[in-house]
Write an enzyme that holds these catalytic residues in place. Structure first.
Site, PDB file in Angstrom:
ATOM      1  CE1 TYR A   1      31.129  61.430 -16.120  1.00 51.56           C
ATOM      2  CE2 TYR A   1      32.174  59.767 -14.760  1.00 51.56           C
ATOM      3  CZ  TYR A   1      31.988  60.352 -15.990  1.00 51.56           C
ATOM      4  OH  TYR A   1      32.649  59.860 -17.086  1.00 51.56           O
TER       5      TYR A   1
ATOM      6  N   PRO B   1      31.750  50.803 -23.797  1.00 53.59           N
ATOM      7  CG  PRO B   1      32.732  49.182 -22.420  1.00 53.59           C
ATOM      8  CD  PRO B   1      32.327  50.635 -22.450  1.00 53.59           C
TER       9      PRO B   1
ATOM     10  CG  HIS C   1      35.679  64.490 -18.971  1.00 47.69           C
ATOM     11  ND1 HIS C   1      34.742  64.503 -17.965  1.00 47.69           N
ATOM     12  CD2 HIS C   1      35.301  63.473 -19.772  1.00 47.69           C
ATOM     13  CE1 HIS C   1      33.868  63.536 -18.141  1.00 47.69           C
ATOM     14  NE2 HIS C   1      34.171  62.904 -19.242  1.00 47.69           N
TER      15      HIS C   1
END
Length: 341
Positions: A61, A213, A133
């Site tokens: 990131y 989500p 990941h």
């Protein structure tokens, strides 16, 4: 929304005890366009006040910048928080200036190099939860998890996790070393992992950490068309289900979410999170979603989902949504569990 803290749960058999909702930190400095750093820092503090204790980042990131961004917060609250980070996605050496051009590495030398980098950037002696990941299929899974297990033995990592693996891959990894958590996409819009992965996690006692989500914000009604409404540097503009005709078609799928939200005096996002809470209860799983945000108001809204109990009628309205979604989760699905199952 008050100051009541969310409940806690053990994340996987023998895993860390965390709030039933975590916080995805990626967008605080990467992928979602311009951000307000001061507000993002205040959001970290507010989340902790509300009982959020699992804070999720990754070395890719912003090429380490996100780990550096949350590091002061993690260090200031070291005994209260569980920090999760990830390795495996590395900048593509052939495209060094493009943050979205990447290669996957699971080899032992790379894992050891990656963990040292994350420890340094986070400013901690031990990473609470360390994820692989993505899976590189040309590297034996047992080799990768074996290298991760060495980090546990050396005290560099406390618990191990995987992301976007199949049920069989999860089982193979568990045979090498206990896996505390599996992080994969799971939401009203994305239910791929219900085809075997969720069941395997339940059988093995592995916790589930659903990322995105809220459908990367789409399930909240925050935007309809990524290519028309979001900034040029927002990575959602590259995702098939949020652009073009797919986006228009998918926006119509939010109507039943609105109906349920209105019935509960809730927001769309709260209903999406309440749906995941129901999945946890119904399946006997530890499920800790990590909605990403960089605003205090959103954390307050998200944690408020815990007060909502969906009815059978609600669930019946929401059930068909995922089967009608237009477009794939990613332009390239080969690096997801759905692309290999």
């Amino acid at each position: 929304m008050g100051s009541n803290k969310i409940e806690t749960v053990e994340l996987g058999t023998g895993g860390p005890r965390v709030g039933v909702q975590g916080l995805g930190c990626m967008g605080m400095s990467f992928a979602y366009g311009p951000t307000d750093a001061d507000e993002a820092r205040a959001t970290l503090e507010r989340a902790l006040e509300l009982g959020v204790t699992l804070f999720d980042t990754a070395d890719m990131y912003g090429r380490g910048e996100n780990e550096k961004f949350i590091a002061p917060f993690i260090q200031a609250h070291r005994d209260e928080v569980v920090v999760a980070t990830k390795f495996a996605i590395s900048p593509d050496p052939d495209h060094p200036d493009d943050p979205y051009k990447r290669v996957i590495r699971n080899d032992r030398p790379y894992i050891r190099q990656a963990v040292e980098g994350s420890l340094k950037r986070l400013g901690v002696d031990e990473i609470d939860l360390y994820y692989m990941h993505r899976r590189e299929v040309n590297v034996p899974l047992e080799e990768s998890v074996g290298a991760m297990a060495e980090l546990v033995a050396e005290g560099k990592v406390k618990h191990l996790g995987l992301s976007e693996v199949t049920g069989s891959e999860l089982r193979a990894a568990q045979a090498v070393h206990p896996i505390a958590a599996l992080q994969s996409e799971w939401s009203l819009f994305s239910r791929d992992i219900e085809d075997g992965v969720v069941q395997t996690a339940a059988e093995l006692g592995v916790g589930l950490v659903p990322y995105s989500p809220l459908g990367r914000g789409f399930l909240t009604g925050a935007f309809v068309s990524a290519d028309k409404e979001l900034t040029k540097d927002d990575f959602r503009r590259t995702q098939p289900r949020f652009t073009g005709e797919n986006a228009t078609a998918n926006a119509a799928l939010l109507e039943p979410v609105r109906t349920v939200a209105d019935a509960h005096g809730a927001t769309l996002g709260q209903i999406a999170l309440a749906w995941l809470q129901h999945q946890a209860a119904a399946r006997g799983l530890a499920v800790v979603p990590i909605p990403g945000t960089r605003k205090r108001s959103r954390v307050e809204e998200n944690t408020g989902a815990g007060r909502i109990a969906l009815t059978e009628q609600d669930l019946a309205l929401l059930e068909p949504i995922a089967g009608q979604v237009a477009g794939a989760r990613y332009a390239d699905m080969t690096l997801t569990s759905a692309g290999r199952e």
